[in-house]
Design an enzyme around this catalytic site. Structure first.
Site, short mmCIF file in Angstrom:
data_model
loop_
_atom_site.label_atom_id
_atom_site.label_comp_id
_atom_site.label_asym_id
_atom_site.label_seq_id
_atom_site.Cartn_x
_atom_site.Cartn_y
_atom_site.Cartn_z
N ASP A 1 -21.54 7.46 14.88
CA ASP A 1 -21.04 6.52 15.88
C ASP A 1 -22.06 5.43 16.17
OD1 ASP A 1 -18.40 7.68 16.57
OD2 ASP A 1 -19.66 9.41 17.04
N ASP B 1 -26.57 8.70 10.93
CA ASP B 1 -25.81 8.91 12.17
C ASP B 1 -24.41 8.32 11.93
OD1 ASP B 1 -25.15 9.10 14.99
OD2 ASP B 1 -25.53 6.94 15.09
C1 XBP Z 1 -22.01 9.74 19.42
C2 XBP Z 1 -21.55 10.58 20.52
C3 XBP Z 1 -20.18 11.12 20.52
C4 XBP Z 1 -19.08 10.07 20.46
C5 XBP Z 1 -17.71 10.68 20.73
O1 XBP Z 1 -22.56 10.56 18.42
O2 XBP Z 1 -22.31 10.84 21.44
O3 XBP Z 1 -20.04 11.85 21.71
O4 XBP Z 1 -19.30 9.10 21.47
O5 XBP Z 1 -17.45 11.78 19.94
P1 XBP Z 1 -23.49 9.98 17.19
P2 XBP Z 1 -17.01 13.20 20.59
O6 XBP Z 1 -23.96 8.59 17.52
O7 XBP Z 1 -24.60 10.98 17.09
O8 XBP Z 1 -22.62 10.00 15.97
O9 XBP Z 1 -15.99 12.90 21.62
O10 XBP Z 1 -16.49 14.00 19.44
O11 XBP Z 1 -18.25 13.80 21.21
MG MG Z 2 -25.02 6.79 17.20
#
Ligand code: XBP
Ligand code: MG
Length: 266
Positions: A15, A13
């Protein structure tokens, strides 16, 4: 290095897992985009924590607006939100270029070690592709996107976590079964996605996600650890039988953990 294990790939993953991108990254960029557009919206640290239950920045803004504006209509809000999202991603990229966001403990070390072993690497995220590339190039190496055989994002798979779609897509692209891989996640939405895709998972928590229910995880850790700053084991199915109480995550440790996970499935 990976002998006696059928562990073939690590799927990450982005973020919250590769880096703590949310509180001091996306959230700050969202607020700047709102201000630049002349809006009085502001997402404080706690409010953003609540909004993180919604995967995807555009979906998050839709939810916020729907709760705030009684006249909200999805179709009417769409172009405003697409524009705000583009502006937010541009600001977020600039923050990365300025070195304002760094990788979590152990990430660079583990990725480097995995590359030197016979493990394949992939990314499965609900964020936008542009954000992933900017993060990898600015925190790891300008060539780092090529370290990953598959980078699956919201651009390729719009159906966001907790849907397993992005993990199913990665497995299909790599021609692997979930049981031949390990995933790294930081959130309940992420773990729900890997669980549905039958991928054993290591959860590394952060301030926004530490109180989640991770009982389906193989192992729950404070972080991946470094030789001079060991991880803390917080839970997971393998926690009790896992002999390393504190240490740092290596390919060897992951191979052992993966074998343990396979024992549970018998
Ligand atoms: C995390 C998310 C994303 C980010 C922001 O994704 O939900 O929405 O917060 O990015 P993960 P965007 O943990 O699966 O990587 O604004 O491009 O959505
Ligand atoms: Mg995440």
């Amino acid at each position: 290095m990976n002998n006696n294990s059928n562990l073939k790939a690590l799927i990450f993953d982005v973020d919250g897992t590769l880096a703590d991108t949310e509180r001091d990254g996306h959230r700050v960029a969202f607020n700047q985009a709102f201000a630049d557009a002349g809006l009085d919206w502001h997402w404080g640290v706690d409010l953003y924590g609540d909004l993180l239950r919604i995967s995807g920045g555009k979906e998050r803004m839709h939810r916020y607006l729907a709760e705030r504006d009684h006249n909200y209509e999805r179709d009417h809000a769409d172009s405003l939100i697409v524009n705000l999202h583009g502006a937010k991603n541009q600001l977020y990229s600039e923050m990365l270029q300025q070195g304002m966001i760094s990788l979590r403990p152990g990430i660079k070390r583990l990725l480097t070690e995995a590359l030197d072993s016979d493990l394949r690497l992939a990314i499965a995220t609900t964020t936008s592709r542009v954000n992933v590339i900017a993060l990898l190039e600015n925190t790891l190496h300008p060539e780092a996107p090529s370290w990953f055989e598959v980078i699956a994002t919201a651009d390729e798979v719009p159906d966001k976590k907790p849907s397993p779609a992005v993990y199913d897509y990665v497995l299909e692209q790599m021609d692997l079964e979930g049981s031949q891989t390990l995933a790294f996640e930081d959130s309940e939405n992420g773990l729900s996605a890997t669980h549905q895709a039958a991928i054993p998972t290591v959860v590394t928590v952060n301030d926004y996600t530490r109180n989640g229910d991770y009982s389906e995880a193989l192992l729950v850790l404070s972080d991946l650890g470094e030789p001079d700053c060991p991880f803390e084991i917080l839970g997971g199915r393998a926690a009790g039988s896992f002999s390393v109480r504190n240490g740092y995550v290596t390919v060897d440790l992951l191979s052992k953990l993966h074998r343990l996970g396979q024992e549970y499935e018998k």
